[in-house]
Enzyme design. Sequence first.
Site, PDB file in Angstrom:
ATOM      1  N   ARG A 108      36.370  50.118  37.415  1.00  0.00           N
ATOM      2  CA  ARG A 108      36.266  50.308  35.879  1.00  0.00           C
ATOM      3  C   ARG A 108      34.932  50.413  35.329  1.00  0.00           C
ATOM      4  NH1 ARG A 108      40.408  46.511  32.809  1.00  0.00           N
ATOM      5  NH2 ARG A 108      39.283  45.012  34.000  1.00  0.00           N
ATOM      6  N   TYR A 109      34.137  49.492  35.816  1.00  0.00           N
ATOM      7  CA  TYR A 109      32.969  49.413  35.263  1.00  0.00           C
ATOM      8  C   TYR A 109      31.756  49.967  36.293  1.00  0.00           C
ATOM      9  CZ  TYR A 109      34.729  45.543  32.502  1.00  0.00           C
ATOM     10  OH  TYR A 109      35.640  44.877  31.773  1.00  0.00           O
ATOM     11  N   ASP A 142      47.826  38.112  30.201  1.00  0.00           N
ATOM     12  CA  ASP A 142      48.152  39.698  30.347  1.00  0.00           C
ATOM     13  C   ASP A 142      49.607  39.997  30.246  1.00  0.00           C
ATOM     14  OD1 ASP A 142      45.117  40.612  31.037  1.00  0.00           O
ATOM     15  OD2 ASP A 142      45.797  39.783  33.009  1.00  0.00           O
ATOM     16  N   CYS A 165      49.112  35.622  48.391  1.00  0.00           N
ATOM     17  CA  CYS A 165      48.319  34.530  47.866  1.00  0.00           C
ATOM     18  C   CYS A 165      49.083  33.100  48.538  1.00  0.00           C
ATOM     19  CB  CYS A 165      48.821  34.514  46.342  1.00  0.00           C
ATOM     20  SG  CYS A 165      47.885  35.919  45.580  1.00  0.00           S
ATOM     21  N   ARG A 185      30.506  47.429  39.111  1.00  0.00           N
ATOM     22  CA  ARG A 185      31.049  46.541  39.929  1.00  0.00           C
ATOM     23  C   ARG A 185      32.597  47.041  40.290  1.00  0.00           C
ATOM     24  NH1 ARG A 185      31.995  43.092  34.586  1.00  0.00           N
ATOM     25  NH2 ARG A 185      30.708  44.862  33.577  1.00  0.00           N
ATOM     26  N   CYS A 237      52.106  32.561  41.193  1.00  0.00           N
ATOM     27  CA  CYS A 237      52.018  31.928  39.849  1.00  0.00           C
ATOM     28  C   CYS A 237      52.937  32.769  38.962  1.00  0.00           C
ATOM     29  CB  CYS A 237      50.565  32.232  39.149  1.00  0.00           C
ATOM     30  SG  CYS A 237      49.221  31.383  40.387  1.00  0.00           S
ATOM     31  N   ARG A 244      49.310  40.270  38.416  1.00  0.00           N
ATOM     32  CA  ARG A 244      49.576  41.622  39.346  1.00  0.00           C
ATOM     33  C   ARG A 244      50.856  41.082  40.123  1.00  0.00           C
ATOM     34  NH1 ARG A 244      43.789  41.225  41.558  1.00  0.00           N
ATOM     35  NH2 ARG A 244      42.782  42.787  40.141  1.00  0.00           N
ATOM     36  N   LYS A 261      37.457  43.943  29.678  1.00  0.00           N
ATOM     37  CA  LYS A 261      37.539  42.741  29.063  1.00  0.00           C
ATOM     38  C   LYS A 261      36.404  42.376  28.024  1.00  0.00           C
ATOM     39  CE  LYS A 261      38.586  40.327  33.629  1.00  0.00           C
ATOM     40  NZ  LYS A 261      38.493  41.443  34.349  1.00  0.00           N
ATOM     41  N   CYS A 301      51.519  35.734  36.781  1.00  0.00           N
ATOM     42  CA  CYS A 301      50.521  36.460  37.372  1.00  0.00           C
ATOM     43  C   CYS A 301      50.534  38.052  36.835  1.00  0.00           C
ATOM     44  CB  CYS A 301      50.848  36.823  38.902  1.00  0.00           C
ATOM     45  SG  CYS A 301      49.808  37.777  39.830  1.00  0.00           S
ATOM     46  N   ASP A 317      41.712  40.789  28.426  1.00  0.00           N
ATOM     47  CA  ASP A 317      41.476  42.039  29.228  1.00  0.00           C
ATOM     48  C   ASP A 317      42.443  43.003  28.529  1.00  0.00           C
ATOM     49  OD1 ASP A 317      40.905  43.927  31.450  1.00  0.00           O
ATOM     50  OD2 ASP A 317      41.069  41.983  32.613  1.00  0.00           O
TER      51      ASP A 317
END
Length: 367
Positions: A94-95, A275, A107, A98, A111, A116, A319, A114, A312
């Site tokens: 996106r940037y 999110d 994971c 990075r 969570c 994702r 962000k 989450c 975000d």
Amino acid sequence: MPDGTLIRTIRDIPGLIAAGLVRAGEGAALEQVAARYAIALTPAVTALIDPSDPADPIAAQYVPHPDERITAPDEHPDPIADLALSPVKGIVHRYPDRVLLKPLLACPVYCRFCFRREQVGPDGGVLSETELAAALAYIAARPAIREVILTGGDPLMLSPRRLRGILAALEAIPHLESLRIHTRVPVAAPSLVTEALVAALATRKALWVAVHVNHARELAAAARAALARLVARGIPLLSQSVLLAGVNDSEAALEALCRALIAARVKPHYLHMLDFAPGTARFRVEVARARALHRSLRGRLPGHAIPTLILDIPGGHGKVPAGESHLARGPDGSWRARDPWGDDHAYPPDRLRAQDASSAPSRRGRG
Ligand SMILES: *Cc1c(COP(=O)(O)O)cnc(C)c1O
Ligand code: SF4
């Protein structure tokens, strides 16, 4: 993962009922949730839960809830457009400077909030050697990329040997100046942070580790010891926390979290606005209240103990701080978020807008 820590992990509704974390009467509703979203509570996490407290802030993060069956109108399966911004499998770009590299989608815990959650899971896959090579080639071919952020899933779930292989490949790319690993392993499965794992993290590039922690109680003795093993290798630690109703949405809980992070040598870095992932409405904290909570930390904590309240922007627009500089009320009273390139976006998102091709995330970030 052939580790005792994860073998005794609770992964289903009968396991949760047996552990006293779910009432048998809720079983049928929760089986519907389990059919859609992965469940995992490691022994380290289960040990932190007080089963007699129906509002336990650790249980709230991991124990599924019947409301997860309901997707609110502003929720989206890919809330920050990882998929739209993925030029090659495993990369999110996106940037200009990075990229994210997601070597696996598993994971140690899952969570309930989450972002994702539609992608992560125990069967969520590991990049094949060919896919990993293609992802590394994408990075190697773009000198504008200066940092690679290993995320997932959780990169510290990889074996030390495989992690070493990935870091060695990144180390060989001259234009990379630093590497970052985003992980929940030190708090959710601290026994995986072995000497072999931390030895695998030794690299000539500057490696930063960002640890996902949401509550002071998550920094129990075993987690602090795991973090200390990373610090002993000279690895600087940052935190990522999510502001979550019922977990840490009080002045006292946030202050305790920041103090516990500082005491564990972790710089409180980001406090994320939640999110808009499906079935997560029960965790949402409104902007005005989030700002008031964040403001309350100023004056009560040392400056370096205060994280940035970060948003975000839904749809993959980047962000930005959730303060007045980037988030303001429009003429009709609704919130507008200004992205890093100066464009404004509705917040919360509305679903019709998200489906509109004209609101595809900005590609200006792509190098
Ligand atoms: C969050 C994120 C980053 C990292 O942003 P920082 O503000 O540097 O932590 C980079 N790329 C993508 C796609 C992201 O979602
Ligand atoms: S550890 Fe991170 S990626 Fe994994 S389930 Fe939790 S929030 Fe999602």
